[in-house]
Write a protein that holds these residues in place. Structure first.
Motif, mmCIF file in Angstrom:
data_model
loop_
_atom_site.group_PDB
_atom_site.id
_atom_site.type_symbol
_atom_site.label_atom_id
_atom_site.label_comp_id
_atom_site.label_asym_id
_atom_site.label_seq_id
_atom_site.Cartn_x
_atom_site.Cartn_y
_atom_site.Cartn_z
ATOM 1 N N TYR A 1 6.321 -28.595 25.042
ATOM 2 C CA TYR A 1 4.868 -28.489 25.163
ATOM 3 C C TYR A 1 4.124 -29.391 24.189
ATOM 4 O O TYR A 1 2.906 -29.508 24.267
ATOM 5 C CB TYR A 1 4.431 -27.032 24.949
ATOM 6 C CG TYR A 1 5.060 -26.090 25.933
ATOM 7 C CD1 TYR A 1 4.552 -25.957 27.218
ATOM 8 C CD2 TYR A 1 6.185 -25.340 25.592
ATOM 9 C CE1 TYR A 1 5.141 -25.096 28.138
ATOM 10 C CE2 TYR A 1 6.775 -24.476 26.507
ATOM 11 C CZ TYR A 1 6.250 -24.363 27.782
ATOM 12 O OH TYR A 1 6.837 -23.520 28.694
ATOM 13 N N ASP B 1 12.641 -25.255 21.577
ATOM 14 C CA ASP B 1 13.083 -24.844 22.918
ATOM 15 C C ASP B 1 14.532 -24.376 22.886
ATOM 16 O O ASP B 1 14.889 -23.360 23.499
ATOM 17 C CB ASP B 1 12.946 -26.017 23.892
ATOM 18 C CG ASP B 1 11.513 -26.251 24.321
ATOM 19 O OD1 ASP B 1 10.654 -25.418 23.987
ATOM 20 O OD2 ASP B 1 11.246 -27.265 24.986
ATOM 21 N N TRP C 1 1.659 -22.655 25.737
ATOM 22 C CA TRP C 1 2.151 -22.497 27.111
ATOM 23 C C TRP C 1 1.375 -21.535 27.984
ATOM 24 O O TRP C 1 1.530 -21.526 29.191
ATOM 25 C CB TRP C 1 3.628 -22.095 27.131
ATOM 26 C CG TRP C 1 3.960 -20.891 26.287
ATOM 27 C CD1 TRP C 1 3.646 -19.601 26.540
ATOM 28 C CD2 TRP C 1 4.680 -20.902 25.057
ATOM 29 N NE1 TRP C 1 4.120 -18.785 25.538
ATOM 30 C CE2 TRP C 1 4.780 -19.564 24.615
ATOM 31 C CE3 TRP C 1 5.278 -21.910 24.288
ATOM 32 C CZ2 TRP C 1 5.425 -19.213 23.435
ATOM 33 C CZ3 TRP C 1 5.915 -21.554 23.125
ATOM 34 C CH2 TRP C 1 5.991 -20.228 22.705
ATOM 35 N N HIS D 1 5.503 -27.498 31.571
ATOM 36 C CA HIS D 1 6.597 -26.534 31.479
ATOM 37 C C HIS D 1 7.954 -27.162 31.794
ATOM 38 O O HIS D 1 8.985 -26.525 31.575
ATOM 39 C CB HIS D 1 6.364 -25.370 32.442
ATOM 40 C CG HIS D 1 5.108 -24.596 32.184
ATOM 41 N ND1 HIS D 1 4.912 -23.835 31.061
ATOM 42 C CD2 HIS D 1 3.960 -24.487 32.904
ATOM 43 C CE1 HIS D 1 3.710 -23.272 31.107
ATOM 44 N NE2 HIS D 1 3.115 -23.650 32.214
#
Length: 700
Positions: free
Chosen positions: A44, A212, A299, A155
């Motif tokens: 992101y 992530d 997000w 995303h």
């Protein structure tokens, strides 16, 4: 704290600096975000993340911009990336300081070269500007700027492919790029005609995003560069790089826009000014005269429940009532058949439309009760009628005056996490906060209707609150003194969760003072932390104290332990209702507990949630609307009580709720017993269970 600044020792420590993320928004749905050393650690993160059409989808166009200093034929790359488990280049070693205000600014030192970088997102345009100033140099110095492009949904992740167009096409003082035909052009320009763009298309492979990966997701992608700008800079000279969806017509236009925009920036010099600035970043203006609230960066999108809960804190308490009105009007215009649309509907969240009434109660302090009823009275009545008729077979008003919400597909409360399609916290039945909000909404609508002469509505609804309160006290009051979290087909669920505090912190309450005292005591014993309220007592065997691990593990912990700041505001309101001004020192301490947070996760903001065990590490989205709103609401409550404590005239409070219609029921309720037991369990409570089963049978 005088300013959000970080020095060389902090910036050079990647374990420290990569945990601190910055954000700038354009107020129309786009943002820039990365860490304070400009190393992207999430998919992101990016320099231009923005909507490209009228949809609510957001796309990452420009991921990064690498700067290289060239002197004596030697190159010094100032960037920081992680590839295949290692950092290369390691430009963070050249950073001497970072300053957040008035715009994120990084200073680099390479030998005798000092370069200052000012990053500026332009409001109400999808445009990033970065000004580089050569503060000092003793030899001929050149600057190279290499953009890395993604052109993907925020995303998703992108990988090298043959469809991407690696060419750059001429534009004024620069080039335009578009990797795929479905995207708009991205214009890369400078204010310096001498800055040459050198075409050199190439894929860079395996950028690694640590956050992530730590959260259990894929964290590798490839990025395309189409070339680079290069120019000579003299001591004291600046160059402005612009990336935009609109072409800038001239050098002068770029310079004038940068100067005008930076002059309008507010200075985030202390805790309160940072919170106020953060609050403004959640309000966005969309095409079609829509004003919406982004639930959290990076997000989240627009979430109905969080919109209504956050609005007072991020608008009204900043004296921006017009923003609040515009956001409410946006949702009222979209109503169909007496109900909000999308995730603002009770079919998606049984409590969401009821938070609308709570927002109006706060709005009343600024526009008055008559104006609230004039603007929103019809919407209020339609929403209540929708509950009475039933909504999508999921939300039903039963004969006992309580709202029953049940769905096997969609969890209908804010505790809505799912693992493999199943609710993490099943709460089908009568939920404590849904019914507290229902009672509050009906009572508020009745008061406004009575004050404004709507006798028909008053006659139709005036008997309901007493019935609702009597049923609520019968089913939800537990022998241990606190309130059940929900009452389902199997009876009352006695897990100690924070939702019961909402029943004690709303303007209209169904429970008596002793019950509220017992609830507050239980919350303090089991749930209260410096960062908010736990979602489950640590004494419960389902409790999880850490938000680390796989997505499923984090989803489970999120509603079975993790600490959420948003609900803390209702704890503070409940305590002020009981203790009055005597609670002021504790409220101030709660507020100050967040001071350090604006330097430890999302710079200048408050995150989504925290670990439930010390040291209460921040987790989730690094800037969350209802978290910021809660802290500002606590500050607002302090402001209401502080003048009284100092012998001054207090600010205007929301209209006091009249004596509950269920006063008799509250008086008749049994007095609460001692502290909660050492291990939680669902009490037998045969009478309550039988009543619940009877009601459930009627519901079916």
């Amino acid at each position: 704290m005088s300013a959000l600044t970080f020095d060389k020792s902090e910036l050079g420590n990647l374990e420290y600096s990569l945990q601190r993320e910055m954000l700038a928004t354009d107020r129309i749905g786009g943002y820039m975000s990365t860490t304070i050393v400009c190393c992207n650690t999430r998919r992101y993160h990016g320099l231009i993340v923005a909507p490209i059409d009228d949809s609510d989808r957001t796309y990452l166009l420009l991921s990064a911009l690498d700067e290289t200093i060239i002197q004596h034929d030697q190159t010094f790359n100032l960037a920081l990336h992680r590839f295949n488990g290692a950092y290369e280049p390691k430009g963070h070693k050249y950073i001497t300081d970072f300053e957040y205000t008035p715009t994120p600014t990084i200073t680099y030192r390479v030998g005798g070269v000092i370069l200052r970088k000012e990053m500026l997102w332009i409001h109400k345009r999808t445009q990033l500007m970065i000004r580089y100033t050569l503060v000092d140099a003793h030899s001929e110095t050149r600057l190279r700027l290499r953009p890395f492009l993604a052109f993907r949904d925020k995303h998703a992740l992108t990988h090298a492919n043959l469809e991407a167009d690696g060419h750059s096409y001429p534009a004024v003082n620069g080039v335009k790029c578009r990797l795929y035909a479905s995207f708009p052009w991205l214009y890369l320009q400078t204010n310096k005609p001498e800055a040459e763009f050198v075409p050199a298309p190439d894929w860079y492979y395996n950028f690694e995003y640590l956050q992530d990966i730590a959260r259990g997701y894929d964290g590798h992608e490839d990025l395309l560069t189409t070339g680079y700008f290069e120019t000579e800079l003299k001591k004291g000279e600046s160059i402005i790089f612009s990336a935009s969806l609109d072409e800038m017509g001239s050098t002068k236009t770029i310079e004038e826009m940068f100067e005008a925009s930076i002059a309008r920036r507010t200075h985030k010099i202390d805790f309160e000014s940072c919170l106020e600035h953060s609050a403004r970043q959640f309000l966005i203006r969309r095409p079609g005269n829509r004003t919406e609230v982004i639930a959290g960066y990076p997000w989240h999108g627009v979430i109905g429940r969080q919109t209504f809960v956050a609005l007072p804190g991020i608008t009204l308490w900043q004296n921006h009532k017009e923003d609040c009105l515009d956001a409410l009007d946006t949702q009222v215009r979209a109503m169909r058949d007496g109900m909000f649309a999308g995730n603002f509907s009770a079919a998606e969240g049984a409590d969401t439309p009821l938070w609308f009434f709570w927002t109006l109660q706060q709005l009343e302090t600024q526009i008055g009760a008559a104006e609230v009823w004039n603007r929103y009275g019809e919407a209020m009545k339609q929403i209540l009628e929708s509950y009475k008729k039933g909504i999508a077979g999921r939300v039903i008003l039963n004969d006992n005056g309580l709202v029953w919400a049940s769905s096997e597909e969609t969890p209908l409360t804010w505790m809505n996490s799912r693992i493999e399609g199943r609710a993490v916290t099943p709460r089908n039945g009568y939920q404590v906060e849904v019914n507290a909000l229902w009672y509050n909404a009906v009572c508020y609508a009745l008061r406004l209707a009575a004050e404004n002469g709507d006798k028909k509505f008053v006659k139709a609804w005036e008997k309901l609150p007493e019935k609702t309160a009597a049923s609520f006290n019968e089913l939800f009051r537990l022998e241990d003194g606190y309130l059940a979290d929900y009452v389902g087909a199997e009876g009352a669920n006695a897990f100690i969760r924070p939702n019961m505090i909402i029943a004690c912190g709303l303007p209209y309450k169904m429970v008596d003072e002793q019950t509220r005292i017992d609830v507050i005591r239980t919350v303090r014993q089991h749930l209260l932390t410096p960062k908010g309220l736990r979602t489950l007592s640590p004494r419960n065997p389902l409790y999880r104290g850490s938000q680390e691990g796989s997505p499923a593990e984090r989803d489970f912990a999120g509603k079975n332990g993790s600490v959420w700041p948003w609900i803390l505001a209702f704890y503070v309101r409940a305590c002020f209702d009981i203790d009055g001004d005597a609670f002021l020192p504790q409220a101030q301490e709660i507020f100050e507990n967040f001071n350090e947070d604006i330097q430890t996760y999302g710079i200048g903001s408050i995150g989504e949630l925290y670990d439930a065990d010390p040291p209460f590490a921040p987790r989730g989205a690094f800037s969350q609307a209802w978290s910021v709103a809660a802290v500002l609401d606590i500050l607002h409550q302090i402001g209401l009580h502080k003048p009284a404590a100092e012998g001054k005239k207090p600010a205007k409070k929301p209209a006091a709720a009249k004596k509950p219609a269920a006063a008799k029921a509250a008086k008749a309720a049994k007095a609460a017993k001692a502290d909660s037991k050492s291990e939680e369990k669902v009490p037998k409570a045969p009478a309550r269970r039988a009543a619940a089963k009877k009601t459930a049978a009627k519901t079916k």
